[in-house]
Enzyme design. Structure first.
Site, mmCIF file in Angstrom:
data_model
loop_
_atom_site.group_PDB
_atom_site.id
_atom_site.type_symbol
_atom_site.label_atom_id
_atom_site.label_comp_id
_atom_site.label_asym_id
_atom_site.label_seq_id
_atom_site.Cartn_x
_atom_site.Cartn_y
_atom_site.Cartn_z
ATOM 1 N N CYS A 215 0.811 -1.218 0.000
ATOM 2 C CA CYS A 215 0.000 0.000 0.000
ATOM 3 C C CYS A 215 0.848 1.274 0.000
ATOM 4 C CB CYS A 215 -0.951 -0.005 1.189
ATOM 5 S SG CYS A 215 -2.087 -1.397 1.125
ATOM 6 N N ASN B 117 -10.235 -0.311 -0.040
ATOM 7 C CA ASN B 117 -8.773 -0.200 -0.089
ATOM 8 C C ASN B 117 -8.262 -0.901 -1.349
ATOM 9 O OD1 ASN B 117 -6.026 -0.581 0.224
ATOM 10 N ND2 ASN B 117 -6.128 -1.123 2.397
ATOM 11 N N HIS C 272 -3.401 7.180 1.956
ATOM 12 C CA HIS C 272 -3.783 5.850 1.480
ATOM 13 C C HIS C 272 -5.160 5.540 2.070
ATOM 14 C CE1 HIS C 272 -4.061 1.639 0.868
ATOM 15 N NE2 HIS C 272 -3.788 1.326 2.115
HETATM 16 O O1 UT7 Z 1 -3.499 -1.077 3.642
HETATM 17 C C1 UT7 Z 1 -3.521 -1.503 4.972
HETATM 18 C C2 UT7 Z 1 -4.526 -2.605 5.052
HETATM 19 N N1 UT7 Z 1 -5.010 -2.919 6.358
HETATM 20 C C3 UT7 Z 1 -5.694 -2.064 7.131
HETATM 21 O O2 UT7 Z 1 -5.881 -0.916 6.855
HETATM 22 C C4 UT7 Z 1 -6.282 -2.633 8.397
HETATM 23 C C5 UT7 Z 1 -6.428 -1.624 9.493
HETATM 24 N N2 UT7 Z 1 -7.362 -2.127 10.478
HETATM 25 C C6 UT7 Z 1 -8.693 -1.909 10.395
HETATM 26 O O3 UT7 Z 1 -9.154 -1.236 9.472
HETATM 27 C C7 UT7 Z 1 -9.586 -2.490 11.447
HETATM 28 O O4 UT7 Z 1 -8.784 -3.100 12.449
HETATM 29 C C8 UT7 Z 1 -10.627 -3.535 10.901
HETATM 30 C C9 UT7 Z 1 -11.688 -2.810 10.086
HETATM 31 C C10 UT7 Z 1 -9.931 -4.590 10.062
HETATM 32 C C11 UT7 Z 1 -11.328 -4.211 12.073
HETATM 33 O O5 UT7 Z 1 -11.962 -3.241 12.887
HETATM 34 P P1 UT7 Z 1 -11.754 -3.250 14.471
HETATM 35 O O6 UT7 Z 1 -12.584 -2.145 15.006
HETATM 36 O O7 UT7 Z 1 -10.278 -3.187 14.731
HETATM 37 O O8 UT7 Z 1 -12.392 -4.631 14.861
HETATM 38 P P2 UT7 Z 1 -11.729 -5.806 15.715
HETATM 39 O O9 UT7 Z 1 -10.750 -6.561 14.903
HETATM 40 O O10 UT7 Z 1 -11.297 -5.246 17.031
HETATM 41 O O11 UT7 Z 1 -13.000 -6.718 15.972
HETATM 42 C C12 UT7 Z 1 -14.076 -6.280 16.798
HETATM 43 C C13 UT7 Z 1 -15.172 -7.318 16.725
HETATM 44 C C14 UT7 Z 1 -14.676 -8.731 16.940
HETATM 45 O O12 UT7 Z 1 -15.679 -9.424 17.645
HETATM 46 P P3 UT7 Z 1 -15.508 -9.713 19.204
HETATM 47 O O13 UT7 Z 1 -14.214 -10.483 19.346
HETATM 48 O O14 UT7 Z 1 -15.438 -8.366 19.860
HETATM 49 O O15 UT7 Z 1 -16.727 -10.499 19.533
HETATM 50 C C15 UT7 Z 1 -14.596 -9.315 15.545
HETATM 51 O O16 UT7 Z 1 -14.774 -10.703 15.493
HETATM 52 O O17 UT7 Z 1 -15.771 -7.304 15.415
HETATM 53 C C16 UT7 Z 1 -15.745 -8.628 14.873
HETATM 54 N N3 UT7 Z 1 -15.594 -8.504 13.425
HETATM 55 C C17 UT7 Z 1 -16.626 -8.365 12.601
HETATM 56 N N4 UT7 Z 1 -17.960 -8.313 12.821
HETATM 57 C C18 UT7 Z 1 -18.750 -8.146 11.757
HETATM 58 C C19 UT7 Z 1 -14.437 -8.485 12.732
HETATM 59 N N5 UT7 Z 1 -14.725 -8.318 11.417
HETATM 60 C C20 UT7 Z 1 -16.073 -8.253 11.318
HETATM 61 C C21 UT7 Z 1 -16.957 -8.087 10.243
HETATM 62 N N6 UT7 Z 1 -18.282 -8.031 10.506
HETATM 63 N N7 UT7 Z 1 -16.532 -7.953 8.968
#
Ligand code: UT7
Length: 335
Positions: free
Chosen positions: A119, A291, A261
Protein backbone atom coordinates in the site's frame (compact mmCIF):
# COMPACT_ATOMS: atom_id res chain seq x y z
CA UNK A 1 18.43 7.34 -23.55
CA UNK A 2 19.14 10.97 -24.36
CA UNK A 3 22.08 12.87 -22.91
CA UNK A 4 21.81 13.70 -19.22
CA UNK A 5 20.43 17.19 -18.51
CA UNK A 6 21.88 18.31 -15.21
CA UNK A 7 19.78 21.48 -15.29
CA UNK A 8 16.67 19.48 -14.46
CA UNK A 9 16.20 20.54 -10.90
CA UNK A 10 12.56 19.89 -10.31
CA UNK A 11 9.41 17.95 -11.06
CA UNK A 12 6.07 19.20 -12.25
CA UNK A 13 2.75 17.34 -12.21
CA UNK A 14 1.13 17.28 -15.62
CA UNK A 15 -1.77 14.85 -15.62
CA UNK A 16 -3.75 12.17 -13.84
CA UNK A 17 -5.83 9.15 -14.77
CA UNK A 18 -7.66 6.22 -13.21
CA UNK A 19 -9.68 3.14 -13.95
CA UNK A 20 -11.89 0.82 -11.90
CA UNK A 21 -13.61 -2.39 -12.98
CA UNK A 22 -17.40 -2.32 -13.56
CA UNK A 23 -18.35 -5.10 -11.12
CA UNK A 24 -19.63 -3.66 -7.83
CA UNK A 25 -19.59 -5.70 -4.63
CA UNK A 26 -21.74 -3.99 -1.99
CA UNK A 27 -21.52 -4.61 1.76
CA UNK A 28 -24.96 -6.13 1.57
CA UNK A 29 -23.71 -8.69 -0.99
CA UNK A 30 -20.64 -9.53 1.16
CA UNK A 31 -22.99 -10.23 4.05
CA UNK A 32 -24.48 -13.04 1.96
CA UNK A 33 -21.03 -14.67 1.98
CA UNK A 34 -19.66 -14.00 5.51
CA UNK A 35 -21.20 -13.12 8.86
CA UNK A 36 -21.13 -9.32 8.65
CA UNK A 37 -23.46 -6.42 7.93
CA UNK A 38 -23.56 -3.18 5.98
CA UNK A 39 -23.88 -1.34 9.29
CA UNK A 40 -20.76 -2.99 10.80
CA UNK A 41 -18.58 -2.41 7.73
CA UNK A 42 -19.69 1.20 7.22
CA UNK A 43 -19.28 2.21 10.84
CA UNK A 44 -15.88 0.47 11.30
CA UNK A 45 -14.33 1.36 7.92
CA UNK A 46 -16.41 3.90 5.98
CA UNK A 47 -16.67 1.46 3.06
CA UNK A 48 -19.99 0.82 1.30
CA UNK A 49 -18.85 -0.98 -1.82
CA UNK A 50 -15.78 -1.95 -3.82
CA UNK A 51 -14.94 -2.91 -7.42
CA UNK A 52 -13.90 -6.44 -8.33
CA UNK A 53 -11.83 -7.38 -11.39
CA UNK A 54 -13.10 -9.89 -13.84
CA UNK A 55 -11.67 -11.10 -17.14
CA UNK A 56 -10.21 -8.15 -19.06
CA UNK A 57 -9.51 -6.23 -15.84
CA UNK A 58 -6.20 -7.63 -14.61
CA UNK A 59 -3.46 -5.31 -13.35
CA UNK A 60 -2.01 -4.85 -16.83
CA UNK A 61 -5.44 -3.92 -18.28
CA UNK A 62 -6.30 -1.56 -15.41
CA UNK A 63 -2.83 -0.01 -15.27
CA UNK A 64 -2.85 0.55 -19.03
CA UNK A 65 -6.24 2.33 -18.93
CA UNK A 66 -5.24 4.54 -16.00
CA UNK A 67 -1.91 5.40 -17.67
CA UNK A 68 -3.61 6.21 -20.98
CA UNK A 69 -5.99 8.58 -19.16
CA UNK A 70 -3.07 10.32 -17.44
CA UNK A 71 -1.16 10.65 -20.72
CA UNK A 72 -4.24 12.10 -22.47
CA UNK A 73 -4.78 14.45 -19.55
CA UNK A 74 -1.16 15.63 -19.85
CA UNK A 75 -1.58 15.91 -23.61
CA UNK A 76 1.61 13.94 -24.27
CA UNK A 77 2.72 11.99 -27.31
CA UNK A 78 3.41 8.46 -25.94
CA UNK A 79 6.76 8.39 -27.75
CA UNK A 80 8.03 11.21 -25.50
CA UNK A 81 7.70 9.11 -22.33
CA UNK A 82 11.05 7.96 -20.90
CA UNK A 83 10.01 6.01 -17.82
CA UNK A 84 7.04 3.95 -16.62
CA UNK A 85 6.98 2.70 -13.03
CA UNK A 86 4.15 0.38 -12.03
CA UNK A 87 3.53 -0.02 -8.30
CA UNK A 88 1.74 -3.29 -7.70
CA UNK A 89 1.77 -6.33 -5.44
CA UNK A 90 -0.49 -8.30 -7.75
CA UNK A 91 1.15 -8.23 -11.20
CA UNK A 92 -0.44 -10.19 -14.01
CA UNK A 93 3.07 -11.51 -14.68
CA UNK A 94 5.45 -12.06 -11.75
CA UNK A 95 8.32 -11.05 -14.02
CA UNK A 96 6.68 -7.63 -14.24
CA UNK A 97 3.56 -6.13 -15.78
CA UNK A 98 5.00 -2.70 -16.63
CA UNK A 99 6.56 -3.92 -19.91
CA UNK A 100 3.13 -5.12 -21.15
CA UNK A 101 1.67 -1.72 -20.28
CA UNK A 102 4.53 -0.03 -22.16
CA UNK A 103 3.79 -2.18 -25.22
CA UNK A 104 0.02 -1.58 -25.07
CA UNK A 105 0.61 2.17 -24.82
CA UNK A 106 3.11 2.10 -27.70
CA UNK A 107 5.52 3.98 -25.42
CA UNK A 108 8.48 2.37 -27.14
CA UNK A 109 11.06 4.87 -25.82
CA UNK A 110 10.19 4.27 -22.17
CA UNK A 111 11.97 1.93 -19.82
CA UNK A 112 9.30 0.19 -17.72
CA UNK A 113 9.50 -1.78 -14.52
CA UNK A 114 7.43 -2.86 -11.51
CA UNK A 115 7.97 -1.79 -7.92
CA UNK A 116 6.49 -3.68 -4.97
CA UNK A 117 5.79 -1.97 -1.67
CA UNK A 118 2.15 -2.95 -1.08
CA UNK A 119 0.00 0.00 0.00
CA UNK A 120 3.05 2.30 0.15
CA UNK A 121 3.84 1.27 -3.44
CA UNK A 122 2.46 4.26 -5.30
CA UNK A 123 4.17 6.75 -3.01
CA UNK A 124 7.48 4.87 -3.23
CA UNK A 125 7.14 4.69 -7.04
CA UNK A 126 6.38 8.41 -7.29
CA UNK A 127 9.45 9.20 -5.19
CA UNK A 128 11.57 6.79 -7.26
CA UNK A 129 10.47 8.30 -10.58
CA UNK A 130 11.00 11.83 -9.24
CA UNK A 131 14.57 11.00 -8.32
CA UNK A 132 15.24 9.78 -11.87
CA UNK A 133 13.82 13.02 -13.26
CA UNK A 134 15.77 15.21 -10.85
CA UNK A 135 18.90 13.19 -11.64
CA UNK A 136 18.65 14.49 -15.19
CA UNK A 137 18.42 11.14 -16.96
CA UNK A 138 14.75 11.23 -17.90
CA UNK A 139 12.30 13.97 -18.83
CA UNK A 140 8.85 12.38 -18.71
CA UNK A 141 7.53 9.61 -16.47
CA UNK A 142 4.23 7.87 -15.89
CA UNK A 143 3.77 6.45 -12.39
CA UNK A 144 1.00 3.88 -12.02
CA UNK A 145 -0.52 2.26 -8.94
CA UNK A 146 -2.66 -0.79 -9.75
CA UNK A 147 -3.78 -3.73 -7.67
CA UNK A 148 -6.12 -6.66 -7.88
CA UNK A 149 -6.21 -7.85 -4.29
CA UNK A 150 -9.57 -9.59 -4.85
CA UNK A 151 -7.57 -12.49 -6.32
CA UNK A 152 -5.69 -12.92 -3.03
CA UNK A 153 -8.33 -12.13 -0.44
CA UNK A 154 -9.66 -14.98 1.67
CA UNK A 155 -13.36 -14.48 0.90
CA UNK A 156 -14.21 -16.52 3.99
CA UNK A 157 -12.30 -14.21 6.37
CA UNK A 158 -14.67 -11.43 7.46
CA UNK A 159 -11.86 -9.61 9.29
CA UNK A 160 -10.08 -8.78 6.04
CA UNK A 161 -12.29 -9.45 2.99
CA UNK A 162 -14.51 -6.45 3.68
CA UNK A 163 -11.64 -3.99 3.19
CA UNK A 164 -10.22 -4.58 -0.26
CA UNK A 165 -11.14 -3.73 -3.84
CA UNK A 166 -9.49 -3.46 -7.26
CA UNK A 167 -8.48 -0.45 -9.32
CA UNK A 168 -5.72 1.66 -10.83
CA UNK A 169 -4.54 5.25 -10.94
CA UNK A 170 -1.66 7.09 -12.60
CA UNK A 171 0.15 10.42 -12.63
CA UNK A 172 2.17 11.95 -15.48
CA UNK A 173 5.19 13.87 -14.17
CA UNK A 174 7.86 15.88 -15.95
CA UNK A 175 11.32 17.21 -15.17
CA UNK A 176 11.74 20.96 -15.29
CA UNK A 177 14.60 23.40 -14.77
CA UNK A 178 12.35 26.25 -13.64
CA UNK A 179 10.85 25.18 -10.30
CA UNK A 180 10.28 22.12 -8.13
CA UNK A 181 6.75 21.07 -7.22
CA UNK A 182 8.01 17.95 -5.46
CA UNK A 183 8.67 19.76 -2.22
CA UNK A 184 9.89 16.86 -0.09
CA UNK A 185 9.46 13.27 1.00
CA UNK A 186 10.35 10.68 3.60
CA UNK A 187 10.17 6.87 3.55
CA UNK A 188 10.37 4.23 6.27
CA UNK A 189 10.40 0.43 6.63
CA UNK A 190 10.12 -1.75 9.71
CA UNK A 191 10.46 -5.35 8.60
CA UNK A 192 10.31 -6.53 12.22
CA UNK A 193 6.60 -5.75 12.21
CA UNK A 194 6.14 -7.35 8.78
CA UNK A 195 4.07 -10.28 10.07
CA UNK A 196 1.08 -7.98 10.68
CA UNK A 197 0.19 -8.01 6.98
CA UNK A 198 1.34 -10.59 4.45
CA UNK A 199 0.55 -12.21 1.15
CA UNK A 200 3.11 -15.00 1.54
CA UNK A 201 4.22 -17.63 -0.93
CA UNK A 202 3.16 -21.19 -0.19
CA UNK A 203 6.23 -23.38 -0.14
CA UNK A 204 4.89 -26.74 -1.20
CA UNK A 205 7.70 -29.26 -1.44
CA UNK A 206 7.85 -31.38 -4.56
CA UNK A 207 10.70 -33.17 -6.33
CA UNK A 208 12.18 -32.74 -9.78
CA UNK A 209 13.89 -36.12 -9.80
CA UNK A 210 14.98 -38.41 -6.95
CA UNK A 211 16.78 -36.47 -4.15
CA UNK A 212 16.34 -33.07 -5.82
CA UNK A 213 13.51 -31.11 -4.25
CA UNK A 214 11.97 -27.86 -5.33
CA UNK A 215 9.31 -25.58 -3.90
CA UNK A 216 6.32 -25.12 -6.18
CA UNK A 217 5.12 -21.53 -6.48
CA UNK A 218 1.75 -20.20 -5.39
CA UNK A 219 0.49 -17.78 -2.76
CA UNK A 220 -1.55 -18.01 0.42
CA UNK A 221 -4.40 -15.52 0.82
CA UNK A 222 -3.83 -12.19 2.60
CA UNK A 223 -3.14 -12.58 6.32
CA UNK A 224 -3.76 -9.49 8.41
CA UNK A 225 -3.71 -8.45 12.05
CA UNK A 226 -6.13 -5.56 11.57
CA UNK A 227 -5.76 -4.06 15.02
CA UNK A 228 -1.96 -3.91 14.83
CA UNK A 229 -2.04 -2.38 11.33
CA UNK A 230 -4.56 0.15 12.57
CA UNK A 231 -2.42 1.12 15.57
CA UNK A 232 0.68 1.35 13.36
CA UNK A 233 -1.06 3.67 10.88
CA UNK A 234 -2.59 6.09 13.38
CA UNK A 235 0.75 6.39 15.19
CA UNK A 236 3.32 6.53 12.39
CA UNK A 237 1.50 8.51 9.68
CA UNK A 238 1.08 11.72 11.73
CA UNK A 239 4.70 11.44 12.91
CA UNK A 240 6.17 11.15 9.40
CA UNK A 241 3.96 13.93 8.00
CA UNK A 242 4.68 16.25 10.92
CA UNK A 243 8.43 15.66 10.52
CA UNK A 244 8.20 16.43 6.80
CA UNK A 245 6.27 19.65 7.43
CA UNK A 246 8.91 20.78 9.92
CA UNK A 247 11.81 19.92 7.62
CA UNK A 248 10.28 21.85 4.75
CA UNK A 249 9.15 24.78 6.92
CA UNK A 250 5.48 24.12 6.32
CA UNK A 251 2.66 24.15 8.83
CA UNK A 252 -0.34 21.88 8.52
CA UNK A 253 -2.64 24.86 7.88
CA UNK A 254 -0.73 25.55 4.65
CA UNK A 255 -1.90 22.17 3.34
CA UNK A 256 -4.85 22.38 0.93
CA UNK A 257 -5.45 18.63 0.72
CA UNK A 258 -4.51 15.59 2.75
CA UNK A 259 -4.46 12.55 0.45
CA UNK A 260 -3.86 9.46 2.56
CA UNK A 261 -3.78 5.85 1.48
CA UNK A 262 -7.48 4.94 1.66
CA UNK A 263 -7.40 2.16 4.25
CA UNK A 264 -10.12 3.03 6.76
CA UNK A 265 -12.10 6.25 7.32
CA UNK A 266 -11.29 6.09 11.03
CA UNK A 267 -7.55 6.11 10.18
CA UNK A 268 -8.04 9.14 7.91
CA UNK A 269 -10.01 10.99 10.62
CA UNK A 270 -7.51 10.17 13.35
CA UNK A 271 -4.49 11.31 11.27
CA UNK A 272 -6.34 14.51 10.34
CA UNK A 273 -7.15 15.18 14.00
CA UNK A 274 -3.58 14.65 15.14
CA UNK A 275 -2.25 16.98 12.45
CA UNK A 276 -5.06 19.51 13.05
CA UNK A 277 -6.15 19.28 9.41
CA UNK A 278 -9.92 19.83 9.16
CA UNK A 279 -12.18 17.14 7.71
CA UNK A 280 -13.07 19.11 4.60
CA UNK A 281 -9.41 19.01 3.52
CA UNK A 282 -9.14 15.22 3.90
CA UNK A 283 -9.98 13.54 0.61
CA UNK A 284 -11.84 10.25 0.80
CA UNK A 285 -13.42 7.91 -1.73
CA UNK A 286 -13.23 4.81 0.47
CA UNK A 287 -16.99 4.55 0.46
CA UNK A 288 -17.03 3.64 -3.24
CA UNK A 289 -13.80 1.68 -3.71
CA UNK A 290 -12.50 0.40 -0.36
CA UNK A 291 -8.77 -0.20 -0.09
CA UNK A 292 -7.30 -0.67 -3.58
CA UNK A 293 -3.73 -0.90 -2.18
CA UNK A 294 -1.20 0.79 -4.53
CA UNK A 295 -4.06 2.41 -6.46
CA UNK A 296 -5.72 4.41 -3.67
CA UNK A 297 -3.62 7.59 -3.80
CA UNK A 298 -3.65 8.20 -7.59
CA UNK A 299 -7.30 7.07 -7.81
CA UNK A 300 -8.21 9.63 -5.16
CA UNK A 301 -6.05 12.35 -6.70
CA UNK A 302 -7.46 11.79 -10.18
CA UNK A 303 -11.02 12.06 -8.90
CA UNK A 304 -10.22 15.29 -7.03
CA UNK A 305 -8.37 16.78 -10.01
CA UNK A 306 -11.19 15.97 -12.42
CA UNK A 307 -13.92 17.35 -10.16
CA UNK A 308 -11.72 20.43 -9.65
CA UNK A 309 -11.22 20.09 -5.95
CA UNK A 310 -7.45 19.95 -6.48
CA UNK A 311 -6.40 22.99 -8.50
CA UNK A 312 -3.12 24.31 -9.89
CA UNK A 313 -0.65 25.25 -7.13
CA UNK A 314 -2.63 23.51 -4.37
CA UNK A 315 -0.41 22.03 -1.66
CA UNK A 316 -1.00 18.31 -1.17
CA UNK A 317 0.30 16.27 1.74
CA UNK A 318 0.17 12.57 0.99
CA UNK A 319 1.07 9.40 2.85
CA UNK A 320 1.11 5.73 1.94
CA UNK A 321 1.37 2.98 4.56
CA UNK A 322 0.88 -0.74 4.85
CA UNK A 323 2.56 -4.10 4.49
CA UNK A 324 6.29 -4.30 5.04
CA UNK A 325 5.58 -2.62 7.29
CA UNK A 326 6.36 0.39 5.18
CA UNK A 327 5.23 3.98 5.15
CA UNK A 328 6.13 7.26 3.57
CA UNK A 329 5.02 10.82 3.00
CA UNK A 330 5.39 13.46 0.34
CA UNK A 331 4.60 17.14 0.09
CA UNK A 332 3.79 18.34 -3.41
CA UNK A 333 2.36 21.32 -5.23
CA UNK A 334 -0.05 20.36 -8.00
CA UNK A 335 0.95 21.61 -11.43
O1 UT7 B 1 -3.50 -1.08 3.64
C1 UT7 B 1 -3.52 -1.50 4.97
C2 UT7 B 1 -4.53 -2.61 5.05
N1 UT7 B 1 -5.01 -2.92 6.36
C3 UT7 B 1 -5.69 -2.06 7.13
O2 UT7 B 1 -5.88 -0.92 6.86
C4 UT7 B 1 -6.28 -2.63 8.40
C5 UT7 B 1 -6.43 -1.62 9.49
N2 UT7 B 1 -7.36 -2.13 10.48
C6 UT7 B 1 -8.69 -1.91 10.40
O3 UT7 B 1 -9.15 -1.24 9.47
C7 UT7 B 1 -9.59 -2.49 11.45
O4 UT7 B 1 -8.78 -3.10 12.45
C8 UT7 B 1 -10.63 -3.54 10.90
C9 UT7 B 1 -11.69 -2.81 10.09
C10 UT7 B 1 -9.93 -4.59 10.06
C11 UT7 B 1 -11.33 -4.21 12.07
O5 UT7 B 1 -11.96 -3.24 12.89
P1 UT7 B 1 -11.75 -3.25 14.47
O6 UT7 B 1 -12.58 -2.15 15.01
O7 UT7 B 1 -10.28 -3.19 14.73
O8 UT7 B 1 -12.39 -4.63 14.86
P2 UT7 B 1 -11.73 -5.81 15.71
O9 UT7 B 1 -10.75 -6.56 14.90
O10 UT7 B 1 -11.30 -5.25 17.03
O11 UT7 B 1 -13.00 -6.72 15.97
C12 UT7 B 1 -14.08 -6.28 16.80
C13 UT7 B 1 -15.17 -7.32 16.72
C14 UT7 B 1 -14.68 -8.73 16.94
O12 UT7 B 1 -15.68 -9.42 17.64
P3 UT7 B 1 -15.51 -9.71 19.20
O13 UT7 B 1 -14.21 -10.48 19.35
O14 UT7 B 1 -15.44 -8.37 19.86
O15 UT7 B 1 -16.73 -10.50 19.53
C15 UT7 B 1 -14.60 -9.31 15.55
O16 UT7 B 1 -14.77 -10.70 15.49
O17 UT7 B 1 -15.77 -7.30 15.41
C16 UT7 B 1 -15.74 -8.63 14.87
N3 UT7 B 1 -15.59 -8.50 13.43
C17 UT7 B 1 -16.63 -8.36 12.60
N4 UT7 B 1 -17.96 -8.31 12.82
C18 UT7 B 1 -18.75 -8.15 11.76
C19 UT7 B 1 -14.44 -8.48 12.73
N5 UT7 B 1 -14.72 -8.32 11.42
C20 UT7 B 1 -16.07 -8.25 11.32
C21 UT7 B 1 -16.96 -8.09 10.24
N6 UT7 B 1 -18.28 -8.03 10.51
N7 UT7 B 1 -16.53 -7.95 8.97
Amino acid sequence: MEEKNLNQIGVSFKGSGSYVPDQILTNQKISQKVDTSDEWIKSRTGISERRISSLGDNVTDMGYKAALNAIDNANWDVKTIDLIVLATSTPHDLFGSAPSIQAKLGASNAVAFDLTAACSGFLFALITASQFLKGGNFKRAVVIGADQLSSFVDWKDRRSCILFGDGAGALAIEATNEFDNFIGFDMRTDGKRGSFLNLPSKNKKDSIIDNIDFLSGSFSPIQMNGQEVYKFAVKEVPIILDKLFREKNYTSDQVDWLVLHQANQRILDSVGERLKIPREKILSNLEKYGNTSAATIPLMMDEAIRNQNIKQNDIIATSGFGAGLSWGAALIKWG
